[in-house]
Design an enzyme around this catalytic site. Structure first.
Site, PDB file in Angstrom:
ATOM      1  CG  PHE A  74      34.670  46.839  43.346  1.00 50.73           C
ATOM      2  CD1 PHE A  74      34.628  48.181  43.679  1.00 50.73           C
ATOM      3  CD2 PHE A  74      33.512  46.102  43.430  1.00 50.73           C
ATOM      4  CE1 PHE A  74      33.443  48.773  44.096  1.00 50.73           C
ATOM      5  CE2 PHE A  74      32.324  46.673  43.856  1.00 50.73           C
ATOM      6  CZ  PHE A  74      32.294  48.011  44.191  1.00 50.73           C
ATOM      7  CD1 TRP A  81      40.482  43.306  47.426  1.00 48.22           C
ATOM      8  CD2 TRP A  81      38.292  43.340  47.013  1.00 48.22           C
ATOM      9  NE1 TRP A  81      40.263  42.592  46.284  1.00 48.22           N
ATOM     10  CE2 TRP A  81      38.933  42.595  45.996  1.00 48.22           C
ATOM     11  CE3 TRP A  81      36.917  43.497  46.958  1.00 48.22           C
ATOM     12  CZ2 TRP A  81      38.239  42.007  44.944  1.00 48.22           C
ATOM     13  CZ3 TRP A  81      36.212  42.917  45.899  1.00 48.22           C
ATOM     14  CH2 TRP A  81      36.883  42.174  44.913  1.00 48.22           C
ATOM     15  CG  HIS A  82      34.014  45.558  48.053  1.00 50.24           C
ATOM     16  ND1 HIS A  82      34.392  44.743  49.091  1.00 50.24           N
ATOM     17  CD2 HIS A  82      33.197  44.812  47.273  1.00 50.24           C
ATOM     18  CE1 HIS A  82      33.826  43.562  48.930  1.00 50.24           C
ATOM     19  NE2 HIS A  82      33.104  43.569  47.834  1.00 50.24           N
ATOM     20  N   GLY A  83      36.513  49.363  47.435  1.00 49.52           N
ATOM     21  CA  GLY A  83      36.688  50.677  46.823  1.00 49.52           C
ATOM     22  C   GLY A  83      37.357  51.655  47.764  1.00 49.52           C
TER      23      GLY A  83
END
Lengths: 488, 315
Positions: free
Chosen positions: A488, A328-330
């Site tokens: 993000f 999800w973050h990257g």
């Protein structure tokens, strides 16, 4: 538009807030929606179309889910999930997936020629997609009535203070305040105490961002930009400062968001609770980016079975949640490893829990709870710190290079002195005392800002916040601009 | 209304308290010295000392006197226009160029010092790098060294940066501080270097050209200022090393031509027009030495003369 820009501070925020209180309550939603569009379009205007798509899909999905029953209901939910995840897949993960497939096929000696889309990641995409998704899921679960007014629903997704980096709000909180009765949320009256409270929280957020995070960031960037030029002490210092940078950057943003919303009468959810004081990784996740960890808990971990399954399945669920959280973050393996490490910490903590209990009994730590807590906090912090190395590094190789050099390259004070020289003009001389000062006052200020403790009153209070304004002007670092979590 | 009045009262009191705390903090940081320098200088990299050539030239410049040519611009300006060479053609030149001076800074320098009464021609040295900057470096220098409070304040306000408050406060706090002396030979604002580049200029990576919108706006302000006063203005770019990025400069040249189209202003771009050697005529990868300046000034004077832009020689 950045919170720390002249445009936001001197024009956007005062004008929007002023107009908000001057307008009749029934028109405020329109002002906030227009302002939110303006705020978002200040980055890349065309990406508002992605938001519009998400809003349209989820608005109608919400209505149709509420009206239908049985399998049809589920079909609309699945359609909403596919649309939202599809947007994420195209704009956030396409190039990552494509790059990895290309490398894989190349290694296998097979031809693979799917071009990269060459698109920039729309700012805050993961945040507003998750916020919008939480709405359709809550409507599906029957916890939330579908919103009839498209403008109000659009504002729920786009509310400018938390649009680009959260907190990821739930409809039960934010949508409820957008439909609030007289005196609450969008229908609140100008309340001097609330305005001052919100402004103080914004100020504390700016101090965290500009005095601590950006200063630490300058040091971290220097070291990570020349990893081969530094040794154990310099790299360790950069790792510690990055831990502080990311906390102050993100929680600083959150404080500004919460403060800006509070001035207008909204209460957004708390996203941080002094996370580095956690005594375990599970506690860390109940204090760090709370809106995301609770999102994953409610919409992924519990649907997977949570801890009400066999032990191996429980561990699997934890690992899945943290791997997805990393992704999800990257779109980078560094984030996947970062998430995987946190998942592994939790699983290992569960596996070794009996061992640690015996260890505490034998060493007498069980009878010294304060010492045990201090040790737990130190161990937890360093586990988190280790994972941050992957989060900060540009590539997995870079992260391993940092770790390798910390362990093998030696170098003590001389390395820090070399870093001091590289940074020039007393950057480190000013940053390190500020960091130490911050570590002392942050728990106090955090509790004060959340009104969990009383602070000085009258002139004492004024002097405290005046000192913060002065700190911003005198020792604020204005070389960096964006917030880390915007990507993000 | 009651809530608003209460807010206003509290806000004003807070501003007052903040101002007192701020001035007290700056005063303390300025007067506490570490290794011979104010502690304040360690809080940021945007502070520059008082004195040097910038300080000296604004005291030397006589607004009551009539100069044939006044030069403005960055280090290319104060290192590239020798008053002796112009003097040989009977033209009084004064160089108001300062380190990293951007068009925003140049505008306030023009406004505070140059007018039809004391100047026959403004030579504005243009260099793409200064037009990509925010102007902080030059404002830091000029806010300490320019003799006009209004100009210093104007630059600081134009920056729209909290650091500008510190710069103005430092100007006020350091009024009685003696300026440091000027290093190296200088006259009428020009600083001479006679050494040559030791290492050859290597062709660097091509860089995109991103002009700062504020600088473009202030370039227009400079044009308007001179036009309003019928003050002749000429843009000039001095020699660049052959190893520099030709394409980047070509893009810059095209942008400037677009800006001055229809204004009647000439742009004498000599970036690659000189018969100069990257080694012998430059003292670093960017700046001309005395030998390079001699060639450049001679060619510039010929160009100005050919265009009929040279002010009349003094008698």
């Amino acid at each position: 538009m950045l919170f720390n820009s002249f445009e936001f501070l001197c024009l956007f925020f005062p004008l929007v807030t002023g107009a908000y209180f001057l307008l009749p309550h029934r028109w405020r939603w329109l002002l906030l929606l227009a302002a939110s569009c303006w705020f978002y379009m200040a980055f890349v205007p065309v990406y508002i179309l992605i938001l519009a798509f998400t809003i349209a899909v989820d608005y109608f999905a919400g209505l149709w889910i509420e009206r239908s029953e049985g399998r049809t209901r589920k079909t609309f939910l699945v359609a909403s999930i596919i649309a939202n995840v599809g947007v994420l897949a195209v704009f956030k993960y396409w190039n990552f997936l494509n790059g990895n497939l290309s490398a894989l096929f190349h290694d296998l000696g097979l031809g693979y020629h799917v071009p990269d889309l060459g698109i920039l990641l729309p700012i805050g995409l993961s945040f507003h997609t998750f916020q919008s998704l939480s709405y359709t899921i809550e409507v599906y679960r029957g916890h939330q009535r579908a919103e009839r007014r498209p403008g109000v629903f659009a504002l729920y997704v786009m509310f400018y203070p938390q649009l680009v980096a959260g907190p990821i709000e739930r409809p039960a909180n934010l949508l409820d305040q957008l439909n609030a009765p007289e005196g609450r949320g969008i229908r609140s009256h100008l309340d001097a105490d609330r305005v001052v409270w919100g402004l103080k929280q914004m100020l504390w957020g700016f101090v965290k961002k500009l005095v601590i995070a950006d200063r630490c960031g300058a040091v971290v960037d220097q070291v990570y930009g020349h990893i081969g030029g530094y040794h154990t002490a310099g790299l360790l210092l950069a790792c510690y400062l990055f831990a502080l940078q990311i906390y102050c950057d993100f929680s600083g943003y959150t404080d500004i968001a919460l403060g800006a919303a509070r001035v207008m009468g909204f209460d957004l959810m708390v996203n941080f609770r002094t996370p580095y004081r956690s005594g375990s990784i599970s506690e860390f996740w109940s204090r760090w980016h709370i809106s995301l960890s609770s999102w994953f808990r409610d919409y992924l971990y519990i649907p997977l079975g949570g801890n009400r399954v066999s032990r191996p399945m429980w561990y699997r669920n934890l690992l899945i949640v943290f791997l997805v959280s990393g992704l999800w973050h990257g779109a980078n393996w560094t984030y996947v490893i970062w998430g995987g490490l946190h998942g592994a910490y939790l699983v290992l903590a569960l596996l070794f829990a009996p061992f640690w209990r015996r260890f505490d009994d034998r060493t007498g730590l069980a009878g010294a709870p304060r010492l045990k807590q201090v040790l737990n906090v130190l161990v937890t912090f360093h586990l988190v710190l280790f994972a941050w190395i992957f989060f900060r590094a540009g590539t997995v190789q870079e992260a391993f290079e940092v770790i390798h050099r910390i362990v093998h390259s030696g170098g003590g004070l001389g390395d820090v002195l070399a870093l001091r020289k590289d940074l020039g003009n007393g950057m480190l001389d000013t940053t390190l005392p500020l960091v130490v000062l911050f570590l002392f006052i942050d728990p106090y200020m955090d509790a004060l800002i959340k009104r969990e403790r009383s602070g000085p009153r009258g002139l004492g209070s004024m002097l405290l916040f005046a000192a913060l304004v002065v700190a911003l002007v005198v020792v604020g670092y204005y070389g960096r601009t964006s917030f880390i979590y915007f990507q993000f | 209304m009651k809530a608003f009045a209460r807010l206003l009262r509290k806000g004003l009191l807070f501003l007052l308290v903040t101002a007192v705390v701020y001035v007290g903090t700056m005063f303390t940081l300025y007067h506490l010295h570490v290794h011979g320098h104010p502690l304040l200088y360690r809080t940021g990299d945007h502070y520059q000392g008082k004195g040097g050539l910038s300080y000296a030239k604004f005291r030397e410049f006589d607004p009551a006197r009539r100069y044939g040519v006044v030069v403005i611009g960055s280090s290319h300006a104060y290192r590239g226009y020798d008053p002796r060479i112009f003097g040989e053609r009977g033209i009084d030149l004064f160089n108001l160029g300062t380190s990293a001076q951007t068009p925003m800074n140049s505008y306030y320098v023009l406004k505070s010092h140059v007018d039809t009464g004391n100047c026959g021609l403004v030579l504005f040295d243009l260099y793409e790098n200064t037009m990509e900057q925010d102007g902080l470096e030059s404002t830091s220098d000029l806010s300490r060294n320019i003799d006009s409070d209004r100009a210093a304040l104007g630059m600081c306000l134009a920056l729209k940066d909290p650091r500008a408050i510190d710069l103005m406060t430092l100007r006020w706090l350091s009024r009685s501080e003696p300026p440091r002396p000027v290093e190296g030979p200088h006259r009428s604002g020009y600083a001479e270097r006679t050494d040559s580049l030791r290492t050859p200029t290597r062709k660097g990576q091509e860089r995109p050209l991103r002009l700062d919108s504020m600088q473009v706006r202030y370039l227009r302000e400079c044009i308007a200022y001179c036009a309003d006063r019928h003050l002749p203005l000429v843009f000039v770019t001095h020699y660049y090393p052959q190893a520099s990025d030709h394409q980047r400069h070509a893009r810059f040249h095209a942008l400037i031509e677009r800006e001055i189209a229809g204004t009647g202003i000439h742009y004498i771009d000599l970036a690659y027009a000189g018969r100069v050697d990257d080694h012998d005529h430059f003292y670093d990868h960017n700046h001309l030495n005395a030998a390079g300046v001699a060639l450049f000034n001679a060619q510039l004077l010929d160009s100005l003369s050919a265009l009929g832009l040279l002010p009349p020689a003094r008698r």
